[in-house]
Design a protein around this motif. Structure first.
Motif, PDB file in Angstrom:
ATOM      1  N   SER A   1       0.818  -1.209   0.000  1.00  8.95           N
ATOM      2  CA  SER A   1       0.000   0.000   0.000  1.00  8.95           C
ATOM      3  C   SER A   1       0.853   1.262   0.000  1.00  8.95           C
ATOM      4  O   SER A   1       0.558   2.222  -0.723  1.00  8.95           O
ATOM      5  CB  SER A   1      -0.947   0.006   1.205  1.00  8.95           C
ATOM      6  OG  SER A   1      -0.218  -0.038   2.419  1.00  8.95           O
TER       7      SER A   1
ATOM      8  N   TYR B   1      -8.351   3.685  -2.040  1.00  4.47           N
ATOM      9  CA  TYR B   1      -7.243   2.740  -1.906  1.00  4.47           C
ATOM     10  C   TYR B   1      -7.524   1.725  -0.799  1.00  4.47           C
ATOM     11  O   TYR B   1      -7.221   0.530  -0.942  1.00  4.47           O
ATOM     12  CB  TYR B   1      -5.943   3.493  -1.610  1.00  4.47           C
ATOM     13  CG  TYR B   1      -5.115   3.765  -2.833  1.00  4.47           C
ATOM     14  CD1 TYR B   1      -3.988   3.013  -3.111  1.00  4.47           C
ATOM     15  CD2 TYR B   1      -5.470   4.767  -3.723  1.00  4.47           C
ATOM     16  CE1 TYR B   1      -3.225   3.254  -4.239  1.00  4.47           C
ATOM     17  CE2 TYR B   1      -4.722   5.016  -4.857  1.00  4.47           C
ATOM     18  CZ  TYR B   1      -3.601   4.262  -5.113  1.00  4.47           C
ATOM     19  OH  TYR B   1      -2.855   4.493  -6.238  1.00  4.47           O
TER      20      TYR B   1
ATOM     21  N   PHE C   1      -7.536  -2.288  -1.459  1.00  2.96           N
ATOM     22  CA  PHE C   1      -6.629  -3.174  -0.746  1.00  2.96           C
ATOM     23  C   PHE C   1      -7.368  -3.985   0.313  1.00  2.96           C
ATOM     24  O   PHE C   1      -6.910  -5.075   0.692  1.00  2.96           O
ATOM     25  CB  PHE C   1      -5.495  -2.372  -0.105  1.00  2.96           C
ATOM     26  CG  PHE C   1      -4.457  -1.917  -1.101  1.00  2.96           C
ATOM     27  CD1 PHE C   1      -3.714  -2.831  -1.808  1.00  2.96           C
ATOM     28  CD2 PHE C   1      -4.247  -0.569  -1.331  1.00  2.96           C
ATOM     29  CE1 PHE C   1      -2.760  -2.425  -2.727  1.00  2.96           C
ATOM     30  CE2 PHE C   1      -3.301  -0.148  -2.245  1.00  2.96           C
ATOM     31  CZ  PHE C   1      -2.552  -1.078  -2.950  1.00  2.96           C
TER      32      PHE C   1
ATOM     33  N   THR D   1      -2.460  -2.052   5.759  1.00  3.73           N
ATOM     34  CA  THR D   1      -2.823  -1.170   4.653  1.00  3.73           C
ATOM     35  C   THR D   1      -2.947   0.276   5.108  1.00  3.73           C
ATOM     36  O   THR D   1      -2.394   1.190   4.491  1.00  3.73           O
ATOM     37  CB  THR D   1      -4.152  -1.624   4.026  1.00  3.73           C
ATOM     38  OG1 THR D   1      -4.000  -2.947   3.507  1.00  3.73           O
ATOM     39  CG2 THR D   1      -4.582  -0.689   2.910  1.00  3.73           C
TER      40      THR D   1
ATOM     41  N   LEU E   1      -0.638   3.479   4.033  1.00  2.00           N
ATOM     42  CA  LEU E   1      -1.165   4.698   3.423  1.00  2.00           C
ATOM     43  C   LEU E   1      -0.742   5.938   4.205  1.00  2.00           C
ATOM     44  O   LEU E   1      -0.415   6.975   3.624  1.00  2.00           O
ATOM     45  CB  LEU E   1      -2.692   4.620   3.336  1.00  2.00           C
ATOM     46  CG  LEU E   1      -3.257   3.589   2.363  1.00  2.00           C
ATOM     47  CD1 LEU E   1      -4.773   3.501   2.500  1.00  2.00           C
ATOM     48  CD2 LEU E   1      -2.894   3.955   0.923  1.00  2.00           C
TER      49      LEU E   1
END
Length: 244
Positions: free
Chosen positions: A69, A99, A103, A145, A149
């Motif tokens: 990610s 996103y 993910f 994830t 990010l």
């Protein structure tokens, strides 16, 4: 936040992943291979895999999703895609949550494959329901994830994202209860570990493998989920700094 833009972003990310078999293999296949390697290593030592396999099952998806990610988001920035998207009505929250949705779907697939491989191929003993183990694995992957990010907002290159691992990931591995039970740690280290989300993810997995189905299971699950949501809330707030 706009739902249509959010899911359009998620669809775009999934389309990109579909044309990137290496990333798919890293997310879906690599955790199972690593779990299998660990099981193979201790196949002649009775009880070792059952003792540590659950924690390993929570460790690898977290690391893999963190890397994928953060690096994927940085590629968007370095290619100029993110700057172009920020000139459209697409909001920062739409971008980050899009996103996260994409993910997140990959995390579900990863969890199903990894749990099934660990239980049915490697022989991991689980006293609790398998769906609970899968749920914890999904939440754990979502934690990786969301942290990835967030970390991507503070990095300018893929190498810098990897450099965050000694700061954000390794301490959680060391203090998470994998090498030593957390209640056996010195008081200061135990207190620190209690503020690290991976510690609670490992606690939740160990509760499932032990067949615990009460607050000892759901408390750490809720704590990990709260950390993941918190990271997703912070990520859009830090996005402007690198895209201006």
């Amino acid at each position: 936040m706009n739902g249509r833009r959010l899911f359009a972003t998620a669809g775009r990310v999934l389309t990109q992943l579909r044309h990137d078999p290496r990333s798919i293999a890293l997310m879906v296949v690599a955790p199972s291979l690593l779990v299998g390697l660990f099981a193979w290593l201790f196949m002649d030592t009775k009880g070792v895999f059952d003792k540590f396999g659950g924690a390993i099952l929570g460790l690898f998806p977290f690391i893999v999703m963190f890397l994928v990610s953060s690096i994927t988001t940085l590629r968007e920035r370095r290619s100029g895609t993110l700057e172009r998207l920020m000139t459209t009505p697409l909001g920062k929250a739409d971008f980050v949550l899009g996103y996260a949705v994409a993910f997140g779907l990959m995390a579900v697939l990863q969890a199903v494959v990894t749990v099934a491989f660990a239980v049915y191929v490697c022989g991991l003993t689980v006293d609790g329901p398998l769906w609970q183990l899968g749920l914890v694995a999904v939440v754990d992957a979502l934690l990786g994830t969301s942290l990835g990010l967030l970390a991507s907002a503070f990095a300018q290159t893929e190498f810098q994202a990897v450099q965050f691992m000694p700061v954000l990931v390794f301490p959680q591995i060391i203090l998470g209860g994998l090498f030593m039970p957390r209640d056996s740690m010195p008081d200061v280290l135990y207190a620190i570990s209690d503020w690290l989300p991976l510690s609670h993810a490992i606690d939740a997995i160990q509760a499932v493998t032990a067949g615990t189905d009460d607050w000892d299971l759901w408390r750490p699950v809720l704590i990990v989920a709260a950390f993941a949501v918190g990271f997703l809330v912070l990520a859009p707030l830090t996005l402007r700094r690198r895209t201006a």
